[in-house]
Write a protein that holds these residues in place. Structure first.
Motif, PDB file in Angstrom:
ATOM      1  N   SER A 273       0.833  -1.203   0.000  1.00 40.61           N
ATOM      2  CA  SER A 273       0.000   0.000   0.000  1.00 40.61           C
ATOM      3  C   SER A 273       0.871   1.259   0.000  1.00 40.61           C
ATOM      4  CB  SER A 273      -0.920   0.012   1.214  1.00 40.61           C
ATOM      5  OG  SER A 273      -0.159   0.105   2.394  1.00 40.61           O
ATOM      6  N   ILE A 274       0.227   2.372  -0.286  1.00 39.41           N
ATOM      7  CA  ILE A 274       0.898   3.667  -0.236  1.00 39.41           C
ATOM      8  C   ILE A 274       1.200   3.997   1.222  1.00 39.41           C
ATOM      9  CG2 ILE A 274       0.556   6.140  -0.609  1.00 39.41           C
ATOM     10  CD1 ILE A 274      -1.129   5.452  -3.014  1.00 39.41           C
ATOM     11  N   MET A 275       2.337   4.618   1.457  1.00 42.65           N
ATOM     12  CA  MET A 275       2.702   5.001   2.821  1.00 42.65           C
ATOM     13  C   MET A 275       1.871   6.204   3.253  1.00 42.65           C
ATOM     14  SD  MET A 275       6.842   4.586   2.562  1.00 42.65           S
ATOM     15  CE  MET A 275       7.007   5.679   1.172  1.00 42.65           C
ATOM     16  N   ASN A 276       1.564   6.276   4.527  1.00 38.58           N
ATOM     17  CA  ASN A 276       0.793   7.383   5.083  1.00 38.58           C
ATOM     18  C   ASN A 276       1.688   8.236   5.970  1.00 38.58           C
ATOM     19  OD1 ASN A 276      -1.834   6.615   4.075  1.00 38.58           O
ATOM     20  ND2 ASN A 276      -1.727   4.922   5.513  1.00 38.58           N
ATOM     21  N   LEU A 277       1.567   9.551   5.829  1.00 34.73           N
ATOM     22  CA  LEU A 277       2.245  10.481   6.720  1.00 34.73           C
ATOM     23  C   LEU A 277       1.169  11.372   7.330  1.00 34.73           C
ATOM     24  CD1 LEU A 277       4.938  11.641   7.805  1.00 34.73           C
ATOM     25  CD2 LEU A 277       4.789  13.323   5.976  1.00 34.73           C
ATOM     26  N   PHE A 278       1.099  11.366   8.645  1.00 39.45           N
ATOM     27  CA  PHE A 278       0.072  12.125   9.350  1.00 39.45           C
ATOM     28  C   PHE A 278       0.678  13.372   9.967  1.00 39.45           C
ATOM     29  CE2 PHE A 278      -1.253   7.703   9.306  1.00 39.45           C
ATOM     30  CZ  PHE A 278      -2.529   7.805   8.787  1.00 39.45           C
ATOM     31  N   CYS A 279       0.020  14.494   9.732  1.00 40.98           N
ATOM     32  CA  CYS A 279       0.459  15.790  10.235  1.00 40.98           C
ATOM     33  C   CYS A 279      -0.773  16.535  10.719  1.00 40.98           C
ATOM     34  CB  CYS A 279       1.147  16.565   9.105  1.00 40.98           C
ATOM     35  SG  CYS A 279       1.598  18.245   9.529  1.00 40.98           S
ATOM     36  N   ASP A 280      -0.666  17.248  11.833  1.00 38.96           N
ATOM     37  CA  ASP A 280      -1.827  17.929  12.406  1.00 38.96           C
ATOM     38  C   ASP A 280      -1.874  19.417  12.085  1.00 38.96           C
ATOM     39  OD1 ASP A 280       0.264  18.776  13.950  1.00 38.96           O
ATOM     40  OD2 ASP A 280      -0.687  18.363  15.865  1.00 38.96           O
ATOM     41  N   ASN A 281      -1.013  19.913  11.218  1.00 39.11           N
ATOM     42  CA  ASN A 281      -0.972  21.333  10.912  1.00 39.11           C
ATOM     43  C   ASN A 281      -1.611  21.585   9.547  1.00 39.11           C
ATOM     44  OD1 ASN A 281       0.222  23.899   9.824  1.00 39.11           O
ATOM     45  ND2 ASN A 281       1.077  23.939  11.894  1.00 39.11           N
ATOM     46  N   LYS A 282      -2.791  22.210   9.544  1.00 39.42           N
ATOM     47  CA  LYS A 282      -3.534  22.434   8.305  1.00 39.42           C
ATOM     48  C   LYS A 282      -2.777  23.329   7.329  1.00 39.42           C
ATOM     49  CE  LYS A 282      -8.077  21.681  10.285  1.00 39.42           C
ATOM     50  NZ  LYS A 282      -9.407  22.251  10.537  1.00 39.42           N
ATOM     51  N   ALA A 283      -2.060  24.310   7.836  1.00 31.12           N
ATOM     52  CA  ALA A 283      -1.306  25.208   6.957  1.00 31.12           C
ATOM     53  C   ALA A 283      -0.185  24.458   6.247  1.00 31.12           C
ATOM     54  CB  ALA A 283      -0.744  26.377   7.756  1.00 31.12           C
ATOM     55  N   ALA A 284       0.527  23.589   6.961  1.00 35.39           N
ATOM     56  CA  ALA A 284       1.606  22.816   6.345  1.00 35.39           C
ATOM     57  C   ALA A 284       1.057  21.871   5.281  1.00 35.39           C
ATOM     58  CB  ALA A 284       2.367  22.032   7.411  1.00 35.39           C
ATOM     59  N   ILE A 285      -0.087  21.268   5.548  1.00 36.19           N
ATOM     60  CA  ILE A 285      -0.707  20.370   4.569  1.00 36.19           C
ATOM     61  C   ILE A 285      -1.122  21.165   3.330  1.00 36.19           C
ATOM     62  CG2 ILE A 285      -2.696  18.873   4.141  1.00 36.19           C
ATOM     63  CD1 ILE A 285      -2.515  18.131   7.173  1.00 36.19           C
ATOM     64  N   ALA A 286      -1.695  22.349   3.536  1.00 31.88           N
ATOM     65  CA  ALA A 286      -2.118  23.190   2.408  1.00 31.88           C
ATOM     66  C   ALA A 286      -0.922  23.608   1.564  1.00 31.88           C
ATOM     67  CB  ALA A 286      -2.866  24.419   2.919  1.00 31.88           C
ATOM     68  N   ILE A 287       0.183  23.953   2.192  1.00 35.95           N
ATOM     69  CA  ILE A 287       1.390  24.332   1.453  1.00 35.95           C
ATOM     70  C   ILE A 287       1.900  23.148   0.640  1.00 35.95           C
ATOM     71  CG2 ILE A 287       3.813  25.002   1.672  1.00 35.95           C
ATOM     72  CD1 ILE A 287       2.958  26.613   4.174  1.00 35.95           C
ATOM     73  N   ALA A 288       1.873  21.954   1.235  1.00 37.57           N
ATOM     74  CA  ALA A 288       2.358  20.759   0.546  1.00 37.57           C
ATOM     75  C   ALA A 288       1.501  20.425  -0.673  1.00 37.57           C
ATOM     76  CB  ALA A 288       2.366  19.578   1.504  1.00 37.57           C
ATOM     77  N   GLN A 289       0.206  20.698  -0.609  1.00 38.36           N
ATOM     78  CA  GLN A 289      -0.695  20.337  -1.693  1.00 38.36           C
ATOM     79  C   GLN A 289      -0.881  21.446  -2.727  1.00 38.36           C
ATOM     80  OE1 GLN A 289      -4.171  19.191   0.527  1.00 38.36           O
ATOM     81  NE2 GLN A 289      -3.512  17.071   0.610  1.00 38.36           N
ATOM     82  N   ASN A 290      -0.484  22.680  -2.417  1.00 38.79           N
ATOM     83  CA  ASN A 290      -0.759  23.799  -3.305  1.00 38.79           C
ATOM     84  C   ASN A 290       0.508  24.604  -3.575  1.00 38.79           C
ATOM     85  OD1 ASN A 290      -1.783  25.895  -4.755  1.00 38.79           O
ATOM     86  ND2 ASN A 290      -3.108  26.685  -3.145  1.00 38.79           N
TER      87      ASN A 290
END
Length: 155
Positions: free
Chosen positions: A112-129
């Motif tokens: 399966s694909i590896m999962n990385l969990f992060c609790d910071n919404k801003a960091a996730i948004a930067i990573a995706q956009n």
């Protein structure tokens, strides 16, 4: 693993000495029917009161069992909590990729694909956009690394 040296042997002996005197302490590994690789990261933004440097940490699970963990103080002061978490994400992804390569080398390919969990919404948004580059040029390299691994379905 490929070219063991005397330093490696000394490290093994140190581990064995520790285990000999810590018989009551143990790590429990459970058998599961999967080899999923999961990582969790977090950061303490500007947590050090003397120099205001942040600390990030991550830990990884293989098959539901904890196998690696690390925490490290940033070498420089980061400007936002998102940047602290974002840099932690980069280190966490590197650890996940290393674990995957190690498992493949040992003959156990994760399914399966590896999962990385992060609790910071801003960091996730930067990573995706990647469009938000004007506000975070100082993390551009990390951003491209994370996005590339996400698009390649590595994580």
């Amino acid at each position: 693993m490929h070219s063991p040296s005397e330093d490696h042997m000394n490290a093994i002996l140190q581990i064995l000495r520790y285990l000999k005197f810590a018989l009551g302490k143990r790590l429990m590994f459970s058998k599961h029917d999967h080899l999923n690789i999961d990582g969790y990261i977090d950061a303490d933004w500007a947590g050090n009161v003397t120099d205001r440097r942040s600390t990030f940490g991550y830990f990884t699970f293989v098959g539901g069992n904890l196998v690696t963990w690390r925490s490290k103080k940033h070498k420089v002061v980061v400007l936002t909590s998102a940047e602290a978490e974002f840099r932690g994400m980069t280190k966490g992804i590197c650890e996940l990729i290393w674990l995957r390569k190690l498992l493949i080398e040992l003959g156990y390919e994760p399914t399966s694909i590896m999962n990385l969990f992060c609790d910071n919404k801003a960091a996730i948004a930067i990573a995706q956009n990647p469009v938000q580059h004007d506000r975070n040029k100082h993390v551009k390299v990390d951003q491209h690394f994370i996005l590339q691994k996400f698009e390649a379905k590595v994580i």
